[in-house]
Enzyme design. Structure first.
Site, short mmCIF file in Angstrom:
data_model
loop_
_atom_site.label_atom_id
_atom_site.label_comp_id
_atom_site.label_asym_id
_atom_site.label_seq_id
_atom_site.Cartn_x
_atom_site.Cartn_y
_atom_site.Cartn_z
N TYR A 117 0.83 -1.20 0.00
CA TYR A 117 0.00 0.00 0.00
C TYR A 117 0.87 1.26 0.00
O TYR A 117 0.76 2.12 0.86
CB TYR A 117 -0.92 0.01 1.22
CG TYR A 117 -1.98 -1.07 1.25
CD1 TYR A 117 -1.97 -2.12 0.33
CD2 TYR A 117 -2.98 -1.06 2.20
CE1 TYR A 117 -2.92 -3.12 0.36
CE2 TYR A 117 -3.96 -2.06 2.23
CZ TYR A 117 -3.91 -3.08 1.32
OH TYR A 117 -4.88 -4.06 1.36
N LYS A 175 5.08 -15.05 -0.03
CA LYS A 175 4.88 -15.55 -1.39
C LYS A 175 6.21 -15.41 -2.14
O LYS A 175 6.28 -14.93 -3.26
CB LYS A 175 3.76 -14.76 -2.10
CG LYS A 175 3.30 -15.38 -3.43
CD LYS A 175 2.80 -16.80 -3.31
CE LYS A 175 2.40 -17.34 -4.69
NZ LYS A 175 2.08 -18.79 -4.64
N ASP A 198 -1.25 -18.36 -0.62
CA ASP A 198 -2.34 -19.15 -1.20
C ASP A 198 -2.62 -20.40 -0.37
O ASP A 198 -3.76 -20.71 -0.05
CB ASP A 198 -2.05 -19.50 -2.67
CG ASP A 198 -0.61 -19.93 -2.91
OD1 ASP A 198 0.22 -19.87 -1.97
OD2 ASP A 198 -0.30 -20.31 -4.05
N ASP A 207 -4.29 -7.86 5.53
CA ASP A 207 -5.64 -7.37 5.29
C ASP A 207 -6.54 -8.50 4.82
O ASP A 207 -7.65 -8.71 5.35
CB ASP A 207 -5.57 -6.26 4.24
CG ASP A 207 -6.83 -5.41 4.19
OD1 ASP A 207 -7.75 -5.65 4.99
OD2 ASP A 207 -6.90 -4.52 3.33
N ASP A 210 -9.73 -10.64 7.20
CA ASP A 210 -11.12 -10.72 6.76
C ASP A 210 -11.55 -12.16 6.55
O ASP A 210 -12.67 -12.56 6.91
CB ASP A 210 -11.32 -9.92 5.47
CG ASP A 210 -11.36 -8.42 5.71
OD1 ASP A 210 -11.00 -7.99 6.82
OD2 ASP A 210 -11.77 -7.68 4.80
#
Length: 349
Positions: free
Chosen positions: A134, A184, A217, A241, A245
């Protein structure tokens, strides 16, 4: 002498206007039980203000917030105002100006909530909150032409990654002694191998914590299939983030998810907010689940030095849910925001 905390309140948009008063009422009730109080200063910074004045907050908004002990935010976002406008006009500037580099998101499956999975869930996602994916570095070229392009740069600094890893390892040491790093590095060739190197480096400083790493993943799949396996998960801004969720949904509803934007050094005010967003589809109906906001208020109480009060608030949430006769719509019930709040308040009277 009674301690009075100076709190900045930004109800924001949508259901933020409904769940914020509920959370603050619960915080005040806990304060009365434990001998502290609050002085509230409310700011109407929102998408409505943006439509009216062309900005989410005034030019001196950050200076107005700087002197408060903490900030409570209800929600940001409304139809007709682009999400990147509302977030970068309010939430993200606050996080960055006040070095709130830890985004803390506890996830728990309470008794009485039906989860999509059958497992014990009690974990915490620690999200790096001020850099990573971000970033503000990038831009667009050749708008409207076939060769139009957009470039967005991720920024991972040694200082930024190290400080959030140290926080996560320390937290894991206080909890179950187990940390999982989200990565990742098999596909993202520069930033995530750097992240992995720093995880291994900081792990050596925290020898009492067992740790491993999972590619994002696979981690998403395992969080659904084996959520009870995890205790503390640390990830970059984007990965944290997404994972928080997902974990909240696995635990029954994103409506129960709290968060704390922390400046651990306490050089600046920290900010507390439910994760669920402004939910314009149900705004104004009095049916929003206030748990995420109330639990966020509990995180605020703990940060302000009132751990016992915070524990009582979470225990009251758990007791109401376990009893099962007061549930909001997202949890399969018919209760409204006020009904659930009143049930929690009755246990704190």
């Amino acid at each position: 002498m009674t301690t009075t905390h100076d709190l900045a309140v930004i109800p924001g948009d949508g259901i933020g206007l409904e769940v914020t008063p509920a959370a603050l009422e619960v915080a005040q009730a806990a304060g009365r039980r434990h001998g502290f109080g609050f002085r509230f200063t409310e700011y109407d910074w929102s998408c409505e203000r943006y439509r009216r004045e062309g900005a989410m907050m005034p030019p001196d908004g950050l200076e107005r917030l700087r002197g408060h002990d903490a900030i409570f935010l209800g929600a940001v976002g409304a139809p007709g105002v682009a999400d990147h406008v509302s977030l970068w006009g309010l939430l993200i500037p606050i996080r960055r100006a006040f070095r709130q580099y830890v985004n803390l998101r506890p996830v728990r499956l309470f008794e009485g909530i039906d989860s999509p999975v059958r497992a014990d869930i009690d974990l915490v996602v620690v999200r790096e909150n001020t850099e990573g994916e971000y970033s503000e570095i990038g831009g667009r070229m050749n708008r409207g032409f076939p060769e139009e392009m957009a470039v967005q740069e991720a920024v991972f600094t040694r200082a930024g990654v190290t400080r959030v890893l140290d926080y996560a390892f320390t937290l894991a040491g206080r909890r179950g002694g187990y940390l999982t790093s989200a990565t990742k590095s098999n596909g993202i060739v520069h930033t995530l191998p750097f992240w992995d190197e720093l995880v291994e480096e900081r792990a050596a400083v925290h020898p009492g914590v067992r740790w491993d790493q999972e590619h994002i993943d696979a981690l998403c799949a395992k969080l659904v299939l084996q959520p009870s396996r995890f205790d503390v998960i640390v990830g970059s801004n984007l990965f944290g983030d997404i994972l928080s969720d997902l974990a909240a949904a696995v635990a029954g509803s994103i409506g129960i998810a709290p968060s704390a934007n922390l400046n651990p050094e306490r050089e600046f005010p920290s900010m507390f907010e439910p994760v669920h967003g402004s939910a314009p589809d149900i705004a104004g109906q009095g049916v929003a689940n206030p748990i995420g906001a109330i639990w966020s208020a509990a995180l605020m109480l703990e940060h302000l030095g009132h751990a016992a009060a915070a524990e009582e608030v979470v225990a009251a949430i758990a007791a109401v849910l376990a009893k099962g006769d007061v549930r909001t719509r997202d949890l399969g019930g018919t209760a409204g925001t006020r009904d659930f709040t009143a049930a929690v308040l009755a246990l704190l009277a």
